[in-house]
Design an enzyme around this catalytic site. Structure first.
Site, PDB file in Angstrom:
ATOM      1  CD  GLU A  96      92.872  52.459  89.444  1.00 37.53           C
ATOM      2  OE1 GLU A  96      92.063  51.488  89.307  1.00 37.53           O
ATOM      3  OE2 GLU A  96      92.407  53.664  89.443  1.00 37.53           O
ATOM      4  CB  CYS A 117      96.248  57.824  81.250  1.00 39.64           C
ATOM      5  SG  CYS A 117      95.524  58.888  82.558  1.00 39.64           S
ATOM      6  CB  CYS A 124      95.273  63.921  94.254  1.00 39.65           C
ATOM      7  SG  CYS A 124      95.233  65.525  93.429  1.00 39.65           S
ATOM      8  CB  CYS A 128      89.144  68.538  91.699  1.00 45.12           C
ATOM      9  SG  CYS A 128      90.469  69.482  91.530  1.00 45.12           S
ATOM     10  CB  CYS A 131      88.383  64.621  91.134  1.00 50.63           C
ATOM     11  SG  CYS A 131      89.906  63.512  90.366  1.00 50.63           S
ATOM     12  CB  CYS A 345      92.841  59.878  83.217  1.00 47.23           C
ATOM     13  SG  CYS A 345      93.508  59.006  81.736  1.00 47.23           S
TER      14      CYS A 345
HETATM   15  N1  SAH Z   1      95.668  66.920  88.681  1.00 42.83           N
HETATM   16  C1  SAH Z   1      95.809  66.888  87.243  1.00 42.83           C
HETATM   17  C2  SAH Z   1      96.027  65.557  86.666  1.00 42.83           C
HETATM   18  C3  SAH Z   1      94.751  64.600  86.620  1.00 42.83           C
HETATM   19  S1  SAH Z   1      94.051  64.822  85.002  1.00 42.83           S
HETATM   20  C4  SAH Z   1      95.105  67.513  86.554  1.00 42.83           C
HETATM   21  O1  SAH Z   1      93.873  68.147  87.351  1.00 42.83           O
HETATM   22  O2  SAH Z   1      94.812  67.986  85.369  1.00 42.83           O
HETATM   23  C5  SAH Z   1      92.412  63.875  85.326  1.00 42.83           C
HETATM   24  C6  SAH Z   1      91.532  64.552  84.394  1.00 42.83           C
HETATM   25  O3  SAH Z   1      90.343  63.915  84.534  1.00 42.83           O
HETATM   26  C7  SAH Z   1      91.405  66.128  85.026  1.00 42.83           C
HETATM   27  O4  SAH Z   1      91.206  67.064  83.882  1.00 42.83           O
HETATM   28  C8  SAH Z   1      90.097  66.018  85.785  1.00 42.83           C
HETATM   29  O5  SAH Z   1      89.643  67.130  85.866  1.00 42.83           O
HETATM   30  C9  SAH Z   1      89.246  65.035  85.032  1.00 42.83           C
HETATM   31  N2  SAH Z   1      88.189  64.465  85.780  1.00 42.83           N
HETATM   32  C10 SAH Z   1      88.308  64.285  86.989  1.00 42.83           C
HETATM   33  N3  SAH Z   1      87.109  63.311  87.364  1.00 42.83           N
HETATM   34  C11 SAH Z   1      86.100  63.213  86.253  1.00 42.83           C
HETATM   35  C12 SAH Z   1      85.129  62.819  85.967  1.00 42.83           C
HETATM   36  N4  SAH Z   1      84.401  62.245  87.066  1.00 42.83           N
HETATM   37  N5  SAH Z   1      84.617  62.709  84.779  1.00 42.83           N
HETATM   38  C13 SAH Z   1      85.478  63.124  83.649  1.00 42.83           C
HETATM   39  N6  SAH Z   1      86.490  63.858  83.758  1.00 42.83           N
HETATM   40  C14 SAH Z   1      87.172  63.773  85.144  1.00 42.83           C
END
Ligand code: SAH
Length: 374
Positions: A96, A117, A124, A128, A131, A345
């Site tokens: 996406e 984005c 991945c 996390c 996420c 994103c």
């Molecule tokens: N792997 C990289 C790139 C992904 S960025 C990284 O971790 O930075 C995607 C962003 O969205 C990251 O900051 C992630 O922590 C955040 N994110 C993931 N799930 C989320 C959620 N449910 N609500 C808000 N932000 C979220």
């Protein structure tokens, strides 16, 4: 099955590589310049459309090269909010990409930027806990061409240029290092897509050695760190990557970054109720942000179906922000649902195809029952 190699994407090739291939085919070098121009300036969807090349050469090129390797499967959302593009890759996988339109309300009425984005991997591996993107695990890296093509597809669909790029889609960009930097070079190049390096932000969950390596990359791109915890115990709980690269090691890399770069660092910090939203975390975050001169972007957590996390009350979000600003840290808190870049994103979830069409990946049991599953 044939043993024919999948054709290479011209969108992921440097002019020198195109030239080497053209010469290997016994053709004059100037043809390479024409091919590159058709690919990036005129953006032709098919080699057939490169009409100043001899027909026979086009036929031979078509056996080895393509200008498109994905298609838009679905577009959701509306033009005045965020639009999500589900892209189908040539191996049947999906990624996406999200277009966040100019939103004056977000940028004090000044900006007319369209931000895209982009994803760097299918799935991945970093797991996390909050996420959606990593829920079905890791499948593969995107090629440089697939990274670049996300911009090309969206610009062709909307008829508008993208001004700003954030590598905040699906995947961990620094775990796909060589394809990422190659894509950034092509995206930045005058002969390529022509987006200024300062308008590109790489976001990472904190891969310390790769941050050190990226510090030596000559283009002045921006770096964002998905911090989400200001102490090791809190960060360990939600981001397994922290066990590999604890905060001390991460901050050593950030100091090395600062020693070589001019752009400010950004910390992304999702506020999750009773996980990382205490005032104690805020105080530790303020100290950490000041130590490496980072701006902080607070993002109220967006709930993900099947995951237990919640966003804190607005009162609690404000109190957290107040600790940061009164400590002299530049911090923002964005509540507009779906508008914040990282939040929008962070919602990307791996899709998969079934006989009934495209469905969202099921959430593996182990994600909700800690210690359960296999
Ligand atoms: N792997 C990289 C790139 C992904 S960025 C990284 O971790 O930075 C995607 C962003 O969205 C990251 O900051 C992630 O922590 C955040 N994110 C993931 N799930 C989320 C959620 N449910 N609500 C808000 N932000 C979220």
């Amino acid at each position: 099955m044939t043993d024919k190699k999948a054709p290479q994407s011209l969108l992921g090739m440097m002019p020198g590589e195109v030239e080497a291939l053209i010469k290997e085919m016994g053709e004059p070098g100037f043809r390479a310049k024409q091919v590159v121009e058709w690919t990036f300036v005129r953006r032709v969807a098919d080699i057939e459309a490169m009409t100043n090349l001899p027909k026979a050469l086009r036929e031979r090129l078509k056996e080895r090269l393509v200008t498109r390797s994905m298609s838009i499967a679905t577009v959701s959302g509306s033009a005045d909010t965020t639009r999500k593009f589900l892209l189908k890759l040539n191996d049947g996988r999906y990624v996406e990409t999200v277009l966040i339109p100019a939103n004056p309300a977000l940028y004090g009425g000044k900006s007319d930027r369209r931000t895209l984005c982009v994803s760097s991997q299918v799935g991945c591996a970093y797991d996390c806990k909050f996420c959606a993107s990593g829920l079905a695990g890791f499948t593969r890296n995107l090629t440089a061409g697939e990274i670049v093509e996300q911009i090309v597809q969206v610009e062709a669909h909307t008829g508008e240029r993208v001004d700003n790029l954030v590598f905040m889609g699906m995947g961990e960009p620094l775990a796909n290092f060589s394809n990422l930097v190659k894509a950034i070079e092509i995206l930045n190049a005058e002969w390529g897509i022509g987006i200024g390096a300062r308008h590109m932000t790489v976001s990472t969950s904190g891969l310390a050695p790769q941050i050190q390596k990226l510090a030596d990359f000559p283009l002045q791109i921006r770096l964002a760190i998905s911090l989400h915890g200001a102490s090791d115990p809190v960060r360990n709980e939600i981001m397994p990557v922290n066990r590999k690269y604890p905060l001390a090691e991460l901050f050593e890399a950030l100091e090395a970054w600062n020693a070589k770069r001019k752009q400010f660092l950004t910390f992304e910090f999702i506020l999750i109720e009773d996980v990382n939203d205490s005032l104690d975390q805020a105080r530790m975050l303020a100290k950490r942000a000041r130590s490496v001169n980072a701006k902080v972007n607070l993002i109220p957590y967006n709930t993900v179906d099947g995951l237990p996390w919640k966003r804190p009350s607005e009162q609690r979000q404000d109190a957290f922000l107040e600790v940061l600003t009164s400590a002299g840290v530049t911090a923002t808190l964005r509540r507009e649902k779906g508008h914040d870049i990282a939040a929008a994103c962070g919602q990307l979830r791996l899709k998969q195809e079934t006989s009934e069409g495209i469905i969202e990946s099921p959430i593996p049991e182990k994600r909700i029952t800690i210690g359960g599953g296999n």
